[in-house]
Design an enzyme around this catalytic site. Structure first.
Site, PDB file in Angstrom:
ATOM      1  N   GLY A  77      -0.246   2.379  10.696  1.00 53.11           N
ATOM      2  CA  GLY A  77      -0.237   3.468   9.721  1.00 53.11           C
ATOM      3  C   GLY A  77      -1.443   4.376   9.828  1.00 53.11           C
ATOM      4  O   GLY A  77      -2.531   3.941  10.197  1.00 53.11           O
ATOM      5  N   ARG A 141       4.121   1.486  15.953  1.00 54.38           N
ATOM      6  CA  ARG A 141       4.029   0.094  15.497  1.00 54.38           C
ATOM      7  C   ARG A 141       4.485  -0.935  16.550  1.00 54.38           C
ATOM      8  O   ARG A 141       4.645  -2.107  16.241  1.00 54.38           O
ATOM      9  CB  ARG A 141       4.825  -0.080  14.196  1.00 54.38           C
ATOM     10  CG  ARG A 141       4.247   0.739  13.052  1.00 54.38           C
ATOM     11  CD  ARG A 141       4.816   0.389  11.694  1.00 54.38           C
ATOM     12  NE  ARG A 141       4.293   1.268  10.667  1.00 54.38           N
ATOM     13  CZ  ARG A 141       3.176   1.046   9.964  1.00 54.38           C
ATOM     14  NH1 ARG A 141       2.470  -0.036  10.183  1.00 54.38           N
ATOM     15  NH2 ARG A 141       2.765   1.901   9.050  1.00 54.38           N
ATOM     16  N   ASP A 172      -3.667  -6.919  12.493  1.00 55.83           N
ATOM     17  CA  ASP A 172      -2.743  -7.364  13.537  1.00 55.83           C
ATOM     18  C   ASP A 172      -3.030  -6.688  14.875  1.00 55.83           C
ATOM     19  O   ASP A 172      -3.015  -7.326  15.926  1.00 55.83           O
ATOM     20  CB  ASP A 172      -1.290  -7.072  13.126  1.00 55.83           C
ATOM     21  CG  ASP A 172      -0.789  -8.089  12.104  1.00 55.83           C
ATOM     22  OD1 ASP A 172      -1.415  -9.167  11.966  1.00 55.83           O
ATOM     23  OD2 ASP A 172       0.221  -7.805  11.441  1.00 55.83           O
ATOM     24  N   LYS A 198      -9.418  -0.049  11.378  1.00 54.03           N
ATOM     25  CA  LYS A 198      -8.730   1.020  10.654  1.00 54.03           C
ATOM     26  C   LYS A 198      -7.736   0.455   9.665  1.00 54.03           C
ATOM     27  O   LYS A 198      -6.981  -0.439  10.022  1.00 54.03           O
ATOM     28  CB  LYS A 198      -7.955   1.879  11.660  1.00 54.03           C
ATOM     29  CG  LYS A 198      -7.034   2.889  11.044  1.00 54.03           C
ATOM     30  CD  LYS A 198      -5.607   2.812  11.573  1.00 54.03           C
ATOM     31  CE  LYS A 198      -4.918   1.539  11.123  1.00 54.03           C
ATOM     32  NZ  LYS A 198      -3.469   1.533  11.378  1.00 54.03           N
ATOM     33  N   THR A 199      -7.741   0.878   8.458  1.00 54.11           N
ATOM     34  CA  THR A 199      -6.638   0.733   7.505  1.00 54.11           C
ATOM     35  C   THR A 199      -7.059   1.224   6.137  1.00 54.11           C
ATOM     36  O   THR A 199      -8.138   0.884   5.652  1.00 54.11           O
ATOM     37  CB  THR A 199      -6.101  -0.714   7.372  1.00 54.11           C
ATOM     38  OG1 THR A 199      -5.200  -0.748   6.270  1.00 54.11           O
ATOM     39  CG2 THR A 199      -7.184  -1.737   7.103  1.00 54.11           C
ATOM     40  N   ASP A 201      -5.686   0.256   3.597  1.00 52.12           N
ATOM     41  CA  ASP A 201      -5.411  -0.830   2.655  1.00 52.12           C
ATOM     42  C   ASP A 201      -6.663  -1.618   2.267  1.00 52.12           C
ATOM     43  O   ASP A 201      -6.653  -2.343   1.277  1.00 52.12           O
ATOM     44  CB  ASP A 201      -4.385  -1.804   3.252  1.00 52.12           C
ATOM     45  CG  ASP A 201      -3.100  -1.094   3.640  1.00 52.12           C
ATOM     46  OD1 ASP A 201      -2.831  -0.021   3.068  1.00 52.12           O
ATOM     47  OD2 ASP A 201      -2.369  -1.601   4.507  1.00 52.12           O
ATOM     48  N   TYR A 239       3.438  10.343 -22.906  1.00 54.77           N
ATOM     49  CA  TYR A 239       4.041   9.569 -21.816  1.00 54.77           C
ATOM     50  C   TYR A 239       3.172   8.385 -21.409  1.00 54.77           C
ATOM     51  O   TYR A 239       1.948   8.459 -21.451  1.00 54.77           O
ATOM     52  CB  TYR A 239       4.235  10.437 -20.566  1.00 54.77           C
ATOM     53  CG  TYR A 239       5.289  11.481 -20.691  1.00 54.77           C
ATOM     54  CD1 TYR A 239       6.612  11.143 -20.980  1.00 54.77           C
ATOM     55  CD2 TYR A 239       4.977  12.830 -20.524  1.00 54.77           C
ATOM     56  CE1 TYR A 239       7.593  12.117 -21.089  1.00 54.77           C
ATOM     57  CE2 TYR A 239       5.954  13.809 -20.626  1.00 54.77           C
ATOM     58  CZ  TYR A 239       7.258  13.444 -20.915  1.00 54.77           C
ATOM     59  OH  TYR A 239       8.219  14.410 -21.026  1.00 54.77           O
TER      60      TYR A 239
END
Lengths: 547, 547
Positions: A77, A141, A172, A198-199, A201, A239
């Protein structure tokens, strides 16, 4: 190609480097390293790349360098700053020897296997400095796991006279980078492989990696829009906004955004799993806050929901497991039933505990769990709109409480999911500098004949000058984990540490944030202006560095 | 209350004023004005506020001012800069006489009617300078239309010794401001009413109002995230992103974002209506672009969809009309049928043309049109997820083309809806200056005994110094329109002008943007830094000023 004013001006930014990388560089080696766990197994699997020392770069003396070509791959990603890693890598290898060449493999690791590449030149690169996105060479990927892939890759590596491959990816991809490094080392091909963390997340971090790149920019972009929504929420006062945030399994993104924006509620998957909470308990917890606020006249609020939540609810996890097995075994007779009959069929075939969980789910979600499956027959958890599921169930519970006279408010929800909005934002000053430094470090690891290393930069909460650049043996971060039923050597993924300072800081404040309205509005990332605004790392990184 | 670094630093910004508003001010009056249409009717309805001259402020001489108190109301949806209007108003009335007081009515026009208010002080205001949101006093949608509301409002106006009310709102709120001004004038109550042009939708503009405030910041915020999504799209190369944008009926927001980001497709409701396009034609038009790009190997793209689209598709408009009538007449027997039978019932009872339209709709949308209705029995058009409807229908058509051998690509969609993300962003330099100037103008209109005027600032593409501030009689912008079956005097809403430069510029480029990938990445709003980046008005405003 037309550019925005910001693109034009931002292209001029010159990323700042740690002192040690500003001139000529030499390597300072530490003691031999060990993997974080399963040392014997990992050592056996990586005989050529195990036990290498940590590397730190220190100022050195100019020396002539042999010519070397390098290949670079973006894997997985998008994350803000990928282009700057490539810029740092390019500038450094050209500095070492102007005849060095950089090749970019296209659309991820598949580009290496299929021999799709371009040469990255100064002219091409000038439009990509300090930009977001991976569009310079694209990403993909494809997993580099098999020997025939490694051998196919070697053909083009030989053809282009490439000394080393740099793989920019998540846990990974870096695991696979190490497998590739080991393979090329074992076969004495003389080809090095270097990884880069890298990520967005934030789950690729450990004692050696303080943060993965992109997390800073992505969380700041999400926090910008969350803050804007909070301000809308606090102005309109009508809301409840349920905001799902990308981030795969880990809740780092949600936690960082919560630290930045002080929402009324932020769910942390890791905590929910630890406390073995059911979906109904989560719903009740939210509904209680809604009811409390309604009693104060505040029929509004903001809830942050991490993308991975649903899999971390133990009861739902068990349900999904049994559903996968059940429908694999009884797929055919089940599929011919109509919808109502399908629901009854499932409930009657599930174990009592899972049947009870299934029965509490709203129709839409029950249907997603029982019908929509991926090619392997598994539930597609990522398709479940958790933010809507939660607000629907909260609404149902509040309606029940209203009938029982326990609640007397109004509940109207809005839903948001942020992910693609931040993965390709132009990198913050932090990510621009960090990524560029990682690229320079990668070049130096290559020049110093390292393989199976990941480029790292540490001391990131200090001034850029004082950052420490170097490399870590990838094997050092590995342990053995079960993947698809098989034990594999992998880089240990970092989930939110419930004993860590970021979570504890959040946990100490959240009751106050739930009851009161203490929103903070971070605003958009600023590239120019007061350093307080432009040059701050994430709250997570700051808190973690206060050890 | 904790604040972000940006909040702290941005609070220090001093909005720039037009030259004429920087010191003492005097009024220069123009010729008497006329309403844009239906002059006789409007004149008859507004005998006391019709025909007044345009007002321009020019430098004047210091003069002592009588003490005056002012009330301010925020009406309708949030727009960035509302707080700065209040700051400008406050600073100017205090400058005129430090004993002047400003009262804020809470949660919209209802605050005036129900006597909910606070005094706005310098101390309170210091946390709201240059901030987004309407949370200082809140906003609401109560319509000020009835005489008993006007009379109730008068009680609190008298109690607080208020000379004038400033209503910050969109076209309807300003129409009502004028009705209130007329009522107070007709009754010789001596209370003035002044309007301010607010709306992110951009549909409150005409010969006198160059743009409404908030449009600049909101469209820049949406363009930031659209640009980020484009870059993700262009990096991953595997999704079509369907992005719906807030903006009520008009497509100004979508058009401005398209001019800023160059998406592959941007639908403009006004054009679709003019060309009497069906939903299927729109879907086919999108699918053709998808297929063209697929043939080039580009299975990705970005589509912008204006919120108001569905009502502008003439065939859908006619269908909704007939459905409303049909279900009002046959509601009871219909409701007892099951879902399949309901669908058949509807198709068999609709006229052939509308039945055909209905039959083409995906299940979910058909259900929304036929089931979910508001308390008046009308379809809730805003609940229809147009972005999903379109992508689903495009997917179906492409699947059909694939079978017929006309298309050979991959189509996967992601959906987004942006609205709340931008309505409360911290105002851009443009909106911060513009709003502050509007507030100062409003104060001067009051001090100069004007009523039934809207504060305006013109020449907005020039430097702030050269902006022209003044007031326009609200009646000048009115005509008669049918509202709920009755002819009413209203400010004419500005839809996208298909002969205007913004649309024509877009139309000249869109084929190129569809076929090629020419994304532009505007990035986040910058408050500091190069003027090119920080101080640009919208593309729409620039193009419109090039007349």
């Amino acid at each position: 190609m037309e550019k925005s004013d910001l693109q034009i001006e931002r292209a001029k930014y010159e990323p700042k480097l740690p002192k040690a990388l500003q001139g000529a560089v030499k390597v300072k080696e530490g003691e031999p390293t060990q993997s974080v766990d399963n040392q014997e197994e990992i050592k056996k699997l990586f005989p050529n790349t195990y036990g290498m020392p940590l590397v730190e770069f220190v100022p050195g003396e100019e020396a002539t360098q042999k010519k070397m070509n390098v290949g670079v791959i973006l894997s997985g990603g998008q994350a803000p700053g990928g282009h700057n890693v490539i810029c740092g890598l390019f500038d450094e290898i050209k500095k070492l020897n102007p005849e060095n060449r950089l090749y970019g493999f296209l659309m991820g690791p598949g580009g290496l296997v299929d021999h799709n590449y371009i040469e990255i030149t100064a002219d091409l690169l000038k439009d990509y400095r300090n930009t977001g996105g991976f569009d310079l060479i694209g990403s993909g990927r494809t997993k580099l796991e098999k020997e025939d892939q490694f051998e196919k890759g070697l053909q083009i590596i030989r053809k282009l006279d490439i000394k080393a491959i740099v793989i920019i990816g998540g846990d990974d991809s870096n695991t696979n980078a190490c497998v590739l490094a080991e393979y090329y080392a074992a076969h004495k091909y003389g080809v090095q492989v270097i990884g880069c963390p890298k990520t967005i997340d934030g789950d690729l971090k450990n004692d050696q990696i303080e943060t993965s790149f992109g997390f800073d920019t992505a969380t700041k972009t999400y926090s910008e829009v969350i803050g804007n929504i909070e301000r809308d929420c606090n102005s309109a006062r009508k809301y409840w906004h349920f905001i799902k945030l990308m981030g795969r399994s880990a809740s780092h993104i949600a936690l960082e955004c919560a630290l930045q924006t002080h929402p009324n509620i932020c769910l942390i998957s890791e905590e929910i799993e630890k406390n073995d909470m059911t979906l109904n308990q989560i719903v009740e917890q939210i509904a209680k806050v809604v009811a409390y606020r309604a009693a104060q006249g505040n029929n509004f609020g903001v809830v942050l929901v991490p993308e991975g939540l649903i899999e971390f609810i133990p009861a739902i996890g068990r349900l999904i497991q049994e559903l996968n097995d059940l429908l694999a075994a009884h797929g055919a007779d089940y599929r011919n039933l109509d919808k109502d009959a399908q629901r009854k069929y499932i409930i009657s075939h599930l174990s009592p505990a899972n049947a009870e969980t299934f029965a509490t789910l709203p129709d839409g979600v029950a249907r997603q769990l029982s019908l929509d499956r991926d090619p392997h027959g598994n539930v597609q958890v990522s398709l479940i709109e958790t933010e809507k599921l939660l607000s629907e169930m909260v609404g149902d519970l509040l309606a029940k409480w209203k009938k029982e006279g326990k609640y007397d408010g109004k509940f109207a929800a809005q839903h948001h999911f942020f992910g693609y909005e931040g993965r390709c934002a132009a990198p913050s000053n932090f990510d621009a500098d960090y990524c560029y430094s990682l690229g320079v470090s990668a070049a130096q690891l290559i020049a110093n004949d390292k393989t199976g290393y990941m480029a790292i930069v540490k001391n990131l909460t200090a001034k850029t000058d004082e950052w420490k650049a170097g490399g870590v043996p990838i094997t050092m971060m590995m342990n053995m984990e079960k993947r698809n039923g098989e034990m594999k050597p992998v880089i240990r993924k970092a989930l939110v540490d419930l004993d860590g300072k970021p979570f504890k800081t959040f946990a100490a404040k959240r009751d106050e944030w739930a009851k009161n309205t203490e929103y903070v509005y971070p605003g958009p990332i600023q590239y120019w202006g007061p350093s307080d605004v432009c040059d701050q790392p994430t709250k997570t990184l700051k808190l973690e560095s206060e050890k």
